[in-house]
Design a protein around this motif. Structure first.
Motif: not given
Length: 315
Positions: A146-153, A178-181, A183-187, A236-246
């Motif tokens: 869960d992206p929200l639970a991951s981000a909270k931890v 897995i990209v959404s999770v 992204s949530a962790c990095v943010r 996940v690396r492709a999503a970073m290259f695409a600018g979806r998250f840092p």
């Protein structure tokens, strides 16, 4: 000679090879076979707030392409860990990447706080947050699903540690996105990601007609999961290259037995590599993989390891 050094979230390591959490205890056992200080980092077994006896036996089962384990995060608890294991790792000059776990987001924060206050904390090169644990406060849902639970931890752990301490969120492959999770962790403050943890699996004992593991299900590791790791890292690396998250470093894990296996994860986007299950039949596997990887890079004409990170995305 190839320059094998790598920077991971602020930590500078002499090489990109690490153990994988749970596959080499906390260092003393593997140190009999080679100097654990020669690794880029030593990843400890996930430690929780209190001592745990783990799951019932049988705890392991072989599969045609790896193994299942159902250990249940057995461990001494954070107090004993920092007094004994972390102090020992510091004493031999190792670079510990401490894996922490918890059954609630608050427990993760408590473990991180105890780690920071320990006498040997200055030896720690990073903290790996094992969010593939069940969240007992949320009907046993695994945090990393869960992206929200991951981000909270991640956010709570980040609050307990110095800003310059690298924090890596360890992701589960048992998700549809897995990209959404990631992204949530990095943010939420993760300095990087570890990908991937084991896949949930099960083996039936057809003689007894019942589950072979005492805990029924377990984590599948070994060569059979490497294509899943490569796919996840690539996405996940492709999503970073695409600018979806840092863009942050990825530590690749999953089925690495040889230098060529490691190179596959690196070409997909990993900035470092963990060796886990292979150490059970070859305790020197992490150092052997490092040597094989360096030989491969030299043969291909690379001057530095960093030149090959995510190289497959450029073709």
């Amino acid at each position: 000679m190839v320059d094998m050094s790598v920077a991971l979230g602020g930590a500078r390591l002499p090489n990109p090879l690490m153990t994988a959490s749970g596959c080499a205890a906390n260092g003393k056992e593997l140190h009999r076979f080679f100097d654990v200080a020669d690794l880029g980092a030593f990843v400890t077994k996930s430690v929780m707030a209190q001592a745990r006896s783990g799951r019932g036996t049988p705890r392991m089962a072989e599969t045609p392409s790896g193994m299942l384990n159902s250990i249940g995060l057995q461990g001494p608890g954070i107090s004993a860990f920092v007094e004994q294991d972390l102090a020992w790792l510091k004493g031999v000059g190792a670079r510990p990447l401490v894996s922490i776990a918890g059954s609630s987001s608050g427990e993760f924060a408590d473990v991180a706080a105890a780690l920071r206050s320990s006498d040997a904390f200055d030896a720690v090169v990073g903290v790996e947050v094992n969010i593939s644990c069940p969240n007992v406060a949320d009907r046993g849902l695994v945090f990393a699903c869960d992206p929200l639970a991951s981000a909270k931890v991640v956010a709570l752990v980040r609050e307990q540690l110095p800003r310059d301490m690298p924090v890596f969120a360890k992701l589960s492959p048992d998700v549809t996105d897995i990209v959404s999770v990631a992204s949530a962790c990095v943010r939420a403050g993760a300095s990087g990601l570890t990908m991937i943890n084991t896949l949930l699996g099960m083996v039936i004992d057809t003689d007894r007609m019942r589950p072979q593991l005492g805990g029924v299900t377990g984590g599948l590791s070994g060569p059979g999961i490497r294509p899943v790791a490569v796919r996840a890292i690539w996405q996940v690396r492709a999503a970073m290259f695409a600018g979806r998250f840092p863009t942050v470093p990825i530590i690749g894990a999953g089925g690495v037995r040889t230098g060529r296996d490691a190179l596959e994860l690196v070409a997909a986007g990993a900035s470092a590599v963990q060796v886990g299950t292979a150490t059970f039949n070859d305790p020197r596997a992490p150092m052997r993989v490092l040597q094989e990887l360096e030989t491969l890079l030299d043969a291909k004409g690379y001057a530095a390891f960093t030149e090959v990170v995510a190289a497959a995305h450029q073709r």
